[in-house]
Design a protein around this motif. Structure first.
Motif, PDB file in Angstrom:
ATOM      1  N   PHE A   1      43.193  -2.924  -2.926  1.00 11.18           N
ATOM      2  CA  PHE A   1      43.479  -2.913  -1.489  1.00 11.18           C
ATOM      3  C   PHE A   1      42.211  -3.318  -0.754  1.00 11.18           C
ATOM      4  O   PHE A   1      41.098  -3.285  -1.311  1.00 11.18           O
ATOM      5  CB  PHE A   1      43.970  -1.538  -1.021  1.00 11.18           C
ATOM      6  CG  PHE A   1      42.965  -0.435  -1.169  1.00 11.18           C
ATOM      7  CD1 PHE A   1      42.060  -0.144  -0.152  1.00 11.18           C
ATOM      8  CD2 PHE A   1      42.888   0.310  -2.341  1.00 11.18           C
ATOM      9  CE1 PHE A   1      41.116   0.862  -0.283  1.00 11.18           C
ATOM     10  CE2 PHE A   1      41.953   1.330  -2.481  1.00 11.18           C
ATOM     11  CZ  PHE A   1      41.067   1.608  -1.452  1.00 11.18           C
ATOM     12  N   ARG A   2      42.326  -3.678   0.526  1.00 10.42           N
ATOM     13  CA  ARG A   2      41.187  -4.173   1.285  1.00 10.42           C
ATOM     14  C   ARG A   2      41.401  -3.920   2.779  1.00 10.42           C
ATOM     15  O   ARG A   2      42.474  -4.188   3.313  1.00 10.42           O
ATOM     16  CB  ARG A   2      40.995  -5.658   1.025  1.00 10.42           C
ATOM     17  CG  ARG A   2      39.792  -6.289   1.708  1.00 10.42           C
ATOM     18  CD  ARG A   2      39.792  -7.781   1.458  1.00 10.42           C
ATOM     19  NE  ARG A   2      38.620  -8.434   2.042  1.00 10.42           N
ATOM     20  CZ  ARG A   2      37.536  -8.775   1.358  1.00 10.42           C
ATOM     21  NH1 ARG A   2      37.483  -8.538   0.052  1.00 10.42           N
ATOM     22  NH2 ARG A   2      36.521  -9.369   1.956  1.00 10.42           N
ATOM     23  N   PHE A   3      40.384  -3.363   3.433  1.00 11.71           N
ATOM     24  CA  PHE A   3      40.358  -3.225   4.893  1.00 11.71           C
ATOM     25  C   PHE A   3      39.245  -4.150   5.407  1.00 11.71           C
ATOM     26  O   PHE A   3      38.058  -3.939   5.097  1.00 11.71           O
ATOM     27  CB  PHE A   3      40.059  -1.779   5.311  1.00 11.71           C
ATOM     28  CG  PHE A   3      41.127  -0.798   4.928  1.00 11.71           C
ATOM     29  CD1 PHE A   3      42.285  -0.667   5.669  1.00 11.71           C
ATOM     30  CD2 PHE A   3      40.979  -0.001   3.793  1.00 11.71           C
ATOM     31  CE1 PHE A   3      43.269   0.247   5.325  1.00 11.71           C
ATOM     32  CE2 PHE A   3      41.948   0.911   3.435  1.00 11.71           C
ATOM     33  CZ  PHE A   3      43.105   1.034   4.198  1.00 11.71           C
ATOM     34  N   ASP A   4      39.617  -5.170   6.147  1.00 11.81           N
ATOM     35  CA  ASP A   4      38.648  -6.142   6.649  1.00 11.81           C
ATOM     36  C   ASP A   4      38.190  -5.783   8.058  1.00 11.81           C
ATOM     37  O   ASP A   4      38.874  -5.053   8.802  1.00 11.81           O
ATOM     38  CB  ASP A   4      39.265  -7.545   6.653  1.00 11.81           C
ATOM     39  CG  ASP A   4      39.427  -8.104   5.241  1.00 11.81           C
ATOM     40  OD1 ASP A   4      38.469  -8.009   4.454  1.00 11.81           O
ATOM     41  OD2 ASP A   4      40.533  -8.617   4.939  1.00 11.81           O
ATOM     42  N   ALA A   5      37.036  -6.336   8.413  1.00  8.07           N
ATOM     43  CA  ALA A   5      36.474  -6.210   9.760  1.00  8.07           C
ATOM     44  C   ALA A   5      36.393  -4.751  10.189  1.00  8.07           C
ATOM     45  O   ALA A   5      36.824  -4.359  11.277  1.00  8.07           O
ATOM     46  CB  ALA A   5      37.308  -7.011  10.761  1.00  8.07           C
TER      47      ALA A   5
ATOM     48  N   VAL B   1      36.114  -2.426   3.515  1.00 10.33           N
ATOM     49  CA  VAL B   1      36.257  -1.318   2.564  1.00 10.33           C
ATOM     50  C   VAL B   1      37.303  -1.739   1.554  1.00 10.33           C
ATOM     51  O   VAL B   1      38.440  -2.058   1.922  1.00 10.33           O
ATOM     52  CB  VAL B   1      36.677  -0.011   3.268  1.00 10.33           C
ATOM     53  CG1 VAL B   1      36.948   1.078   2.229  1.00 10.33           C
ATOM     54  CG2 VAL B   1      35.608   0.437   4.243  1.00 10.33           C
ATOM     55  N   THR B   2      36.939  -1.802   0.294  1.00 11.59           N
ATOM     56  CA  THR B   2      37.855  -2.252  -0.758  1.00 11.59           C
ATOM     57  C   THR B   2      37.988  -1.161  -1.817  1.00 11.59           C
ATOM     58  O   THR B   2      37.217  -0.184  -1.839  1.00 11.59           O
ATOM     59  CB  THR B   2      37.343  -3.538  -1.419  1.00 11.59           C
ATOM     60  OG1 THR B   2      36.061  -3.282  -2.016  1.00 11.59           O
ATOM     61  CG2 THR B   2      37.213  -4.662  -0.404  1.00 11.59           C
ATOM     62  N   GLY B   3      38.949  -1.333  -2.696  1.00 14.71           N
ATOM     63  CA  GLY B   3      39.124  -0.350  -3.757  1.00 14.71           C
ATOM     64  C   GLY B   3      40.298  -0.681  -4.638  1.00 14.71           C
ATOM     65  O   GLY B   3      41.033  -1.657  -4.407  1.00 14.71           O
ATOM     66  N   THR B   4      40.471   0.148  -5.669  1.00 19.87           N
ATOM     67  CA  THR B   4      41.561  -0.014  -6.632  1.00 19.87           C
ATOM     68  C   THR B   4      42.195   1.348  -6.873  1.00 19.87           C
ATOM     69  O   THR B   4      41.487   2.349  -7.116  1.00 19.87           O
ATOM     70  CB  THR B   4      41.036  -0.566  -7.977  1.00 19.87           C
ATOM     71  OG1 THR B   4      40.354  -1.784  -7.745  1.00 19.87           O
ATOM     72  CG2 THR B   4      42.185  -0.788  -8.943  1.00 19.87           C
TER      73      THR B   4
ATOM     74  N   SER C   1      33.108  -0.098  -2.321  1.00 22.27           N
ATOM     75  CA  SER C   1      34.287  -0.382  -3.143  1.00 22.27           C
ATOM     76  C   SER C   1      34.605   0.872  -3.958  1.00 22.27           C
ATOM     77  O   SER C   1      33.696   1.449  -4.585  1.00 22.27           O
ATOM     78  CB  SER C   1      34.025  -1.578  -4.075  1.00 22.27           C
ATOM     79  OG  SER C   1      35.183  -1.854  -4.840  1.00 22.27           O
ATOM     80  N   LEU C   2      35.860   1.286  -3.960  1.00 18.03           N
ATOM     81  CA  LEU C   2      36.261   2.555  -4.563  1.00 18.03           C
ATOM     82  C   LEU C   2      37.145   2.326  -5.778  1.00 18.03           C
ATOM     83  O   LEU C   2      37.889   1.342  -5.852  1.00 18.03           O
ATOM     84  CB  LEU C   2      37.040   3.403  -3.538  1.00 18.03           C
ATOM     85  CG  LEU C   2      36.369   3.612  -2.171  1.00 18.03           C
ATOM     86  CD1 LEU C   2      37.368   4.279  -1.221  1.00 18.03           C
ATOM     87  CD2 LEU C   2      35.124   4.465  -2.317  1.00 18.03           C
ATOM     88  N   THR C   3      37.088   3.258  -6.717  1.00 19.23           N
ATOM     89  CA  THR C   3      38.041   3.287  -7.833  1.00 19.23           C
ATOM     90  C   THR C   3      38.743   4.636  -7.769  1.00 19.23           C
ATOM     91  O   THR C   3      38.134   5.690  -7.961  1.00 19.23           O
ATOM     92  CB  THR C   3      37.312   3.125  -9.182  1.00 19.23           C
ATOM     93  OG1 THR C   3      36.270   4.093  -9.297  1.00 19.23           O
ATOM     94  CG2 THR C   3      36.740   1.716  -9.324  1.00 19.23           C
TER      95      THR C   3
END
Length: 447
Positions: free
Chosen positions: A277-281, A226-229, A196-198
């Motif tokens: 934001f989010r990227f799944d799978a 992969v997630t982040g803000t 997870s990113l900032t």
């Protein structure tokens, strides 16, 4: 004897009376023409002679220089550029104006409100070149808030292309993001599923954020994702931690985010109101998260009309606006005097309008078109006002013409009236043959 001599004496008397009458008419002609000749000599003849003589002396006017000024003129890059631009004016402006005047003159014959249209097109002729130059200097302004043309260009561009959401946004020496070649940012270290990113950015006013921007929220890590803000890394009033989401910091919605592997984009996402934001799978592996340059591009600012590349065409455009009415009215007068029976006979014989225009109208208008073309040719050789007023100082040399160069080297800082006189003589030599051609054609038309 006296009787026989009377006829001879009467003939001599009549001849003497005629000679006196002719002499008297010549004297009257000289008396009436003398003021005009004196005025012409003072305003035209003397300046020409003085310019020719002055061109043979140096800048001080005290030492004879011969043809040195002419040699220097043709070796000066600024003068050569002025000659090149003058050649562009000669090649483009008269032909465009004559063709445009012909087209408008023909079209006005087909409309009911022809008189009003002619008045509207001819009206710029009543405006001084100074006023026209100031007007077009504003029309060509780079700032769309002031320049009419760029306001139209920017409006048309923005109608078909979405504006960048965050122009000018940048990192604040972040350890997470690094600038990439060509614009935009990417993560400085590889990213793997579950991270997870900032991603903090600065360079934006809080008041400039979209109305949908909400309190930034730290995205939760998730397996296989992969997630982040993406957020504005700035706390109003100061404080806060770099590269960390703090209270009162707002997310950056509608930011495009890309997931890249081996320089190939494998996923797209857009941030929500809170910046997440989010990227799944996401398959296992090493990735880079990228914020494309399109997110940060400056708004389209229009065309640089007053830049080096377009300054001469822009000034020619202003010249066309002023002189189109002149060409249209003169050609329209010639068009109205054409024999209508010839045109009607051609229509009866089955000729189309284009054939009539090309094979009958244009040839019959040949003398008028020549007069208009030659008059405009003489005029463009002397153009000065528009170039001096419209062209900004930094690009004035890119728009320079011979008449302006003559003024610049003589009075505009050069203070070399010898070189300026040489340029004036060259300009005169260019204009005189065209004037002679025009005068001869006028005389032939009177016979």
């Amino acid at each position: 004897m006296n009787h026989r001599s009377r006829p001879g004496g009467a003939a001599r008397g009549a001849r003497t009376a005629r000679q006196r009458s002719v002499r008297r008419r010549k004297i009257n002609a000289v008396v009436f023409a003398l003021p005009a000749l004196l005025l012409l000599g003072a305003l035209v003849g003397y300046p020409i002679v003085f310019a020719v003589v002055r061109s043979l002396f140096d800048a001080s006017g005290e030492h004879f220089a011969g043809l040195d000024n002419y040699t220097e003129m043709f070796g000066d890059p600024a003068t050569l550029k002025a000659i090149r631009n003058t050649a562009i004016w000669i090649a483009v402006a008269p032909a465009l104006l004559t063709g445009l005047g012909l087209m408008l003159a023909v079209l006005t014959e087909k409309i009911r409100w022809a008189t009003a249209f002619k008045v509207l097109i001819f009206m710029p002729m009543a405006i001084s070149f100074l006023a026209a130059g100031i007007t077009f200097r504003l029309v060509y302004e780079q700032d769309p808030q002031r320049g009419v043309l760029n306001a139209v260009a920017v409006g048309a561009h923005d109608a078909f292309t979405d504006a960048s959401p965050y122009p000018g946004a940048r990192t604040r020496g972040s350890q997470v993001l690094e600038a990439q070649k060509g614009g935009g940012y990417r993560t400085a270290r590889p990213v793997r599923p579950g991270d997870s990113l900032t991603l903090g950015l600065v360079g934006l006013k809080p008041t400039a954020l979209p109305a949908t921007a909400a309190q930034a929220k730290t995205a939760s890590a998730a397996a296989g994702a992969v997630t982040g803000t993406v957020f504005l890394d700035f706390v109003p009033g100061g404080g806060g931690r770099p590269d960390a989401v703090d209270a009162r910091e707002r997310g950056l919605p509608q930011m495009t985010v890309e997931l890249v592997r081996d320089q190939q984009v494998v996923g797209h996402a857009a941030t929500g109101p809170d910046g997440t934001f989010r990227f799944d799978a996401v398959p296992d592996g090493s990735y880079t998260v990228r914020l494309p340059a399109a997110n940060f591009a400056e708004p389209y600012g229009g065309v640089s009309w007053l830049g080096p590349a377009l300054i001469t065409p822009a000034i020619i455009g202003a010249y066309l606006w002023i002189w189109t009415g002149f060409a249209m009215v003169l050609i329209g007068a010639g068009l109205s005097s054409l024999p209508r029976e010839v045109l009607e006979a051609a229509r009866i014989d089955g000729a189309g309008e284009w054939q009539i225009f090309r094979r009958i109208t244009v040839p019959l208008l040949g003398p008028v078109l020549t007069v208009v073309f030659v008059t405009l040719l003489i005029n463009v050789m002397k153009v000065f006002d528009l170039v001096y007023i419209i062209a900004p100082g930094p690009v004035q040399q890119d728009a320079n013409v011979l008449a302006l160069q003559m003024w610049l080297v003589s009075f505009g800082g050069g203070n070399n009236q010898g070189l300026g006189s040489a340029i004036g003589v060259v300009l005169l030599l260019l204009v005189v043959p065209v004037m002679v051609l025009n005068i001869r054609r006028f005389r032939r038309s009177q016979t």
